[in-house]
Design a protein around this motif. Structure first.
Motif, PDB file in Angstrom:
ATOM      1  N   ALA A   1     -26.969 -20.126   8.996  1.00 38.87           N
ATOM      2  CA  ALA A   1     -27.709 -19.445  10.069  1.00 38.87           C
ATOM      3  C   ALA A   1     -26.960 -19.661  11.381  1.00 38.87           C
ATOM      4  O   ALA A   1     -26.846 -20.787  11.867  1.00 38.87           O
ATOM      5  CB  ALA A   1     -29.128 -19.983  10.169  1.00 38.87           C
ATOM      6  N   LEU A   2     -26.452 -18.589  11.962  1.00 40.98           N
ATOM      7  CA  LEU A   2     -25.596 -18.723  13.138  1.00 40.98           C
ATOM      8  C   LEU A   2     -26.339 -19.255  14.357  1.00 40.98           C
ATOM      9  O   LEU A   2     -25.742 -19.923  15.201  1.00 40.98           O
ATOM     10  CB  LEU A   2     -24.933 -17.384  13.448  1.00 40.98           C
ATOM     11  N   ASP A   3     -27.636 -18.996  14.455  1.00 40.22           N
ATOM     12  CA  ASP A   3     -28.376 -19.559  15.579  1.00 40.22           C
ATOM     13  C   ASP A   3     -28.467 -21.078  15.468  1.00 40.22           C
ATOM     14  O   ASP A   3     -28.454 -21.799  16.474  1.00 40.22           O
ATOM     15  CB  ASP A   3     -29.766 -18.931  15.706  1.00 40.22           C
TER      16      ASP A   3
ATOM     17  N   LEU B   1     -19.272 -10.352  15.347  1.00 38.99           N
ATOM     18  CA  LEU B   1     -20.366 -10.873  14.538  1.00 38.99           C
ATOM     19  C   LEU B   1     -21.016 -12.111  15.149  1.00 38.99           C
ATOM     20  O   LEU B   1     -22.203 -12.369  14.934  1.00 38.99           O
ATOM     21  CB  LEU B   1     -19.875 -11.158  13.128  1.00 38.99           C
ATOM     22  N   ILE B   2     -20.245 -12.883  15.896  1.00 37.50           N
ATOM     23  CA  ILE B   2     -20.815 -14.081  16.524  1.00 37.50           C
ATOM     24  C   ILE B   2     -21.180 -13.861  17.980  1.00 37.50           C
ATOM     25  O   ILE B   2     -21.697 -14.787  18.629  1.00 37.50           O
ATOM     26  CB  ILE B   2     -19.855 -15.291  16.425  1.00 37.50           C
ATOM     27  N   ALA B   3     -20.971 -12.663  18.499  1.00 36.22           N
ATOM     28  CA  ALA B   3     -21.108 -12.427  19.947  1.00 36.22           C
ATOM     29  C   ALA B   3     -22.475 -12.849  20.491  1.00 36.22           C
ATOM     30  O   ALA B   3     -22.564 -13.421  21.575  1.00 36.22           O
ATOM     31  CB  ALA B   3     -20.826 -10.960  20.259  1.00 36.22           C
ATOM     32  N   THR B   4     -23.528 -12.557  19.751  1.00 32.53           N
ATOM     33  CA  THR B   4     -24.872 -12.890  20.216  1.00 32.53           C
ATOM     34  C   THR B   4     -25.033 -14.383  20.423  1.00 32.53           C
ATOM     35  O   THR B   4     -25.758 -14.831  21.319  1.00 32.53           O
ATOM     36  CB  THR B   4     -25.907 -12.410  19.195  1.00 32.53           C
ATOM     37  N   TYR B   5     -24.324 -15.181  19.613  1.00 36.06           N
ATOM     38  CA  TYR B   5     -24.508 -16.628  19.630  1.00 36.06           C
ATOM     39  C   TYR B   5     -23.447 -17.337  20.468  1.00 36.06           C
ATOM     40  O   TYR B   5     -23.621 -18.510  20.798  1.00 36.06           O
ATOM     41  CB  TYR B   5     -24.469 -17.162  18.196  1.00 36.06           C
ATOM     42  N   ALA B   6     -22.365 -16.652  20.782  1.00 33.55           N
ATOM     43  CA  ALA B   6     -21.275 -17.272  21.535  1.00 33.55           C
ATOM     44  C   ALA B   6     -21.355 -17.018  23.029  1.00 33.55           C
ATOM     45  O   ALA B   6     -20.570 -17.573  23.802  1.00 33.55           O
ATOM     46  CB  ALA B   6     -19.927 -16.773  21.003  1.00 33.55           C
ATOM     47  N   ALA B   7     -22.285 -16.180  23.464  1.00 32.84           N
ATOM     48  CA  ALA B   7     -22.386 -15.833  24.872  1.00 32.84           C
ATOM     49  C   ALA B   7     -22.831 -17.025  25.702  1.00 32.84           C
ATOM     50  O   ALA B   7     -23.622 -17.847  25.238  1.00 32.84           O
ATOM     51  CB  ALA B   7     -23.367 -14.673  25.039  1.00 32.84           C
TER      52      ALA B   7
END
Length: 307
Positions: free
Chosen positions: A63-65, A301-307
């Motif tokens: 889960a990336l979050d 793909l990780i943009a939402t979590y890397a911001a």
């Protein structure tokens, strides 16, 4: 020199052996084990005897979050001085499923998330906290060669496609089969090598990225999602091969991994280390077009979590 090393996949198998070696050989290191739920506290207590510095963060690599939350906690502890400077990241955790349809809560295929995107998100979120000299070590696999010599015919070779396809369930023919699940695994390990090459180009000088291949290591929990017969073979029958050139024992593989992490095995950034020596990965793994394409897709793909 006091330093922090962050490690996934330290609770069992070669990771557990490597963690013990790291703590014995680098007495000033603080090892942060990133594990699921209650495992972390127990593991930190088991590893942290005799004055060794071990702590944990909780993470679900599927889960990336959750990866974002774990990285945020590490960053905060580094910034507060609770942890010494960051000099290492070990992406040792990996998974393999009996199909290519398993998805996490992000809707992405779970093998790709755990074996590729979780490591990438960790690296990107911790990138500005590394202090040279530092090493990022990602455990890969010689299954990416796709030939009998490297995997005894047990795992199909990788089938490369657009990363946008690979990241979604059902990327391979007959996706509900074990063969598709194993193909997803070998393909994810090829992807991990591609990202190691990109890290070598993009990370600051003194922050090295290495792909580590432990060889075939029977007796680990990698087949924990397989059927009963396969699990029995991996745990009870195939370990006898560890005494032959066809396989590596957990003890040896863990020691090799620790040597790579600590720099005892000399390897320039971007290297593929096959057990105890720098070697060449497959010819297919040196494709700069694919590497750039995968980097761009992973960033999206990780943009939402890397911001």
């Amino acid at each position: 020199m006091p330093s922090t090393i962050v490690m996934t996949g330290a609770s069992r198998g070669i990771g557990r052996v490597a963690a013990e070696h790291i703590l014995r050989q680098a007495r000033e290191a603080h090892l942060v084990v990133a594990t699921r739920w209650s495992t972390g506290a127990r593991l930190a207590a088991e590893l942290g005897g005799d004055g060794r510095r071990v702590s944990h963060v909780t993470v679900d690599l599927g889960a990336l979050d959750s990866v974002r939350s774990a990285a945020d906690e590490i960053r905060a502890r580094l910034d507060s001085g609770e942890l010494p400077p960051l000099h290492g990241f070990v992406g040792n955790a990996g998974t393999q499923y009996t199909n290519a349809l398993t998805a996490g809560r992000d809707g992405l295929e779970s093998t790709f998330v755990v074996n590729v995107l979780a490591n990438h998100l960790f690296v990107r979120l911790l990138e500005d906290r590394f202090r040279a000299p530092a090493r990022i070590v990602v455990t890969v696999s010689d299954t990416h060669f796709g030939d009998f010599r490297h995997n005894l015919g047990m795992v199909p070779g990788p089938v490369w496609q657009s990363p946008a396809v690979l990241a979604r369930p059902g990327a391979f023919p007959k996706p509900g089969t074990t063969a598709a699940g194993r193909t997803a695994y070998s393909t994810s390990k090829l992807a991990a090598i591609y990202l190691v090459h990109e890290y070598a180009r993009r990370l600051p000088a003194g922050v090295d990225a290495i792909g580590f291949n432990p060889g075939f290591v029977p007796g680990t929990d990698l087949a924990r999602n397989a059927g009963q017969v396969s699990r029995f073979a991996m745990r009870r029958l195939l370990p006898v091969l560890a005494g032959t050139p066809l396989a590596t024992s957990r003890a040896a593989a863990g020691r090799y991994l620790a040597d790579v992490v600590l720099g005892a095995t000399a390897a320039p950034t971007g290297s593929y280390v096959d057990r105890g020596r720098v070697s060449r990965s497959s010819e297919e793994s040196y494709d700069q077009r694919r590497e750039a394409e995968l980097w761009a897709a992973a960033e999206r793909l990780i943009a939402t979590y890397a911001a």
